[in-house]
Write a protein that holds these residues in place. Structure first.
Motif, PDB file in Angstrom:
ATOM      1  N   VAL A  17       0.833  -1.205   0.000  1.00 57.59           N
ATOM      2  CA  VAL A  17       0.000   0.000   0.000  1.00 57.59           C
ATOM      3  C   VAL A  17       0.868   1.255   0.000  1.00 57.59           C
ATOM      4  O   VAL A  17       0.652   2.171  -0.799  1.00 57.59           O
ATOM      5  N   ASN A  18       1.866   1.301   0.865  1.00 62.09           N
ATOM      6  CA  ASN A  18       2.767   2.459   0.931  1.00 62.09           C
ATOM      7  C   ASN A  18       3.592   2.604  -0.334  1.00 62.09           C
ATOM      8  O   ASN A  18       3.783   3.701  -0.844  1.00 62.09           O
ATOM      9  N   VAL A  19       4.084   1.481  -0.839  1.00 61.85           N
ATOM     10  CA  VAL A  19       4.908   1.500  -2.039  1.00 61.85           C
ATOM     11  C   VAL A  19       4.089   1.995  -3.233  1.00 61.85           C
ATOM     12  O   VAL A  19       4.558   2.829  -4.011  1.00 61.85           O
ATOM     13  N   VAL A  20       2.867   1.496  -3.379  1.00 66.32           N
ATOM     14  CA  VAL A  20       2.028   1.899  -4.511  1.00 66.32           C
ATOM     15  C   VAL A  20       1.725   3.389  -4.464  1.00 66.32           C
ATOM     16  O   VAL A  20       1.708   4.063  -5.492  1.00 66.32           O
ATOM     17  N   GLY A  21       1.536   3.937  -3.280  1.00 71.86           N
ATOM     18  CA  GLY A  21       1.312   5.378  -3.141  1.00 71.86           C
ATOM     19  C   GLY A  21       2.488   6.177  -3.705  1.00 71.86           C
ATOM     20  O   GLY A  21       2.298   7.136  -4.466  1.00 71.86           O
ATOM     21  N   LYS A  22       3.691   5.763  -3.369  1.00 73.88           N
ATOM     22  CA  LYS A  22       4.894   6.446  -3.868  1.00 73.88           C
ATOM     23  C   LYS A  22       5.044   6.248  -5.379  1.00 73.88           C
ATOM     24  O   LYS A  22       5.446   7.167  -6.094  1.00 73.88           O
ATOM     25  N   ILE A  23       4.730   5.050  -5.850  1.00 77.18           N
ATOM     26  CA  ILE A  23       4.803   4.765  -7.289  1.00 77.18           C
ATOM     27  C   ILE A  23       3.829   5.649  -8.050  1.00 77.18           C
ATOM     28  O   ILE A  23       4.172   6.247  -9.072  1.00 77.18           O
ATOM     29  N   ASN A  24       2.595   5.753  -7.552  1.00 78.48           N
ATOM     30  CA  ASN A  24       1.578   6.579  -8.211  1.00 78.48           C
ATOM     31  C   ASN A  24       2.001   8.043  -8.296  1.00 78.48           C
ATOM     32  O   ASN A  24       1.755   8.713  -9.298  1.00 78.48           O
ATOM     33  N   GLU A  25       2.640   8.546  -7.232  1.00 80.96           N
ATOM     34  CA  GLU A  25       3.131   9.930  -7.257  1.00 80.96           C
ATOM     35  C   GLU A  25       4.139  10.128  -8.386  1.00 80.96           C
ATOM     36  O   GLU A  25       4.092  11.114  -9.109  1.00 80.96           O
ATOM     37  N   LYS A  26       5.048   9.171  -8.528  1.00 83.70           N
ATOM     38  CA  LYS A  26       6.080   9.273  -9.562  1.00 83.70           C
ATOM     39  C   LYS A  26       5.523   9.129 -10.979  1.00 83.70           C
ATOM     40  O   LYS A  26       6.093   9.634 -11.927  1.00 83.70           O
ATOM     41  N   LEU A  27       4.414   8.405 -11.117  1.00 77.72           N
ATOM     42  CA  LEU A  27       3.867   8.114 -12.442  1.00 77.72           C
ATOM     43  C   LEU A  27       2.774   9.077 -12.888  1.00 77.72           C
ATOM     44  O   LEU A  27       2.157   8.858 -13.933  1.00 77.72           O
ATOM     45  N   GLU A  28       2.545  10.135 -12.138  1.00 78.70           N
ATOM     46  CA  GLU A  28       1.494  11.092 -12.512  1.00 78.70           C
ATOM     47  C   GLU A  28       1.675  11.607 -13.934  1.00 78.70           C
ATOM     48  O   GLU A  28       0.715  11.720 -14.693  1.00 78.70           O
ATOM     49  N   SER A  29       2.908  11.884 -14.333  1.00 82.35           N
ATOM     50  CA  SER A  29       3.163  12.422 -15.670  1.00 82.35           C
ATOM     51  C   SER A  29       2.889  11.395 -16.775  1.00 82.35           C
ATOM     52  O   SER A  29       2.590  11.756 -17.906  1.00 82.35           O
ATOM     53  N   LYS A  30       2.967  10.092 -16.447  1.00 75.47           N
ATOM     54  CA  LYS A  30       2.716   9.049 -17.447  1.00 75.47           C
ATOM     55  C   LYS A  30       1.229   8.691 -17.535  1.00 75.47           C
ATOM     56  O   LYS A  30       0.851   7.796 -18.284  1.00 75.47           O
TER      57      LYS A  30
END
Length: 167
Positions: A17-30
């Motif tokens: 859950v925590n990891v996916v939150g950070k991943i989603n933040e990084k992938l906003e531009s994609k």
């Protein structure tokens, strides 16, 4: 060409859950947004991904590969010390609900054959020594995973020491 890997769905430890939150933040531009959690699959055999073939890389050590779970496109992500039999799956939807999946159910992962790392006997031997017949321990006992991680660290430190002494 594709490779079919079978594995069982297992209950995770809540770390995704925590990891996916950070991943989603990084992938906003994609314009990619994953469901807040991972589908955890454990196979009885390893599959080692070629890091150079990753669809994308985040945080310098998270490698993402497009795969299919029961014909639904999603991503498997791996990190440097991830055991070869562990598949953390990310999708835009809640896969368990979408595919009506349950813990301990066997599922098929379809992986592009070109994602496979070139055969390295040391990788398979290491996996066999520490994980064969113990694949279920990854999600059940943090201590075993940490122990194997430390052995990996020592292995690289030992190899580095040998190289330095030789040259």
């Amino acid at each position: 060409m594709e490779i079919l890997i079978e594995g069982k769905i297992v209950k995770g430890r809540g770390k995704g859950v925590n990891v996916v939150g950070k991943i989603n933040e990084k992938l906003e531009s994609k314009k990619i947004r994953f469901f807040q959690g991972t589908l955890n699959i454990v196979s009885t055999k390893p599959f080692f991904f070629d890091v150079d073939k990753a669809d994308f890389i985040l945080f310098k050590n998270f490698y993402f590969y497009k795969v299919k779970i029961e014909n639904v496109e999603c991503y498997v992500y791996r990190w440097l010390k991830c055991p070869g039999h562990v598949f953390e799956v990310l999708s835009e939807c809640y896969l368990k609900e979408e595919l009506k999946l349950k813990d301990n159910q066997t599922v098929s992962i379809t992986i592009c054959k070109s994602f496979r790392e070139k055969f390295k006997i040391s990788r398979y031997l290491f996996w066999w020594i520490f994980w064969e017949k113990r694949t279920h321990l990854y999600y059940k006992f943090d201590l075993y995973e940490k122990f194997v991680g430390r052995v990996i660290d020592l292995k690289y430190k030992y190899i580095k020491t040998i190289i330095v002494r030789l040259f």
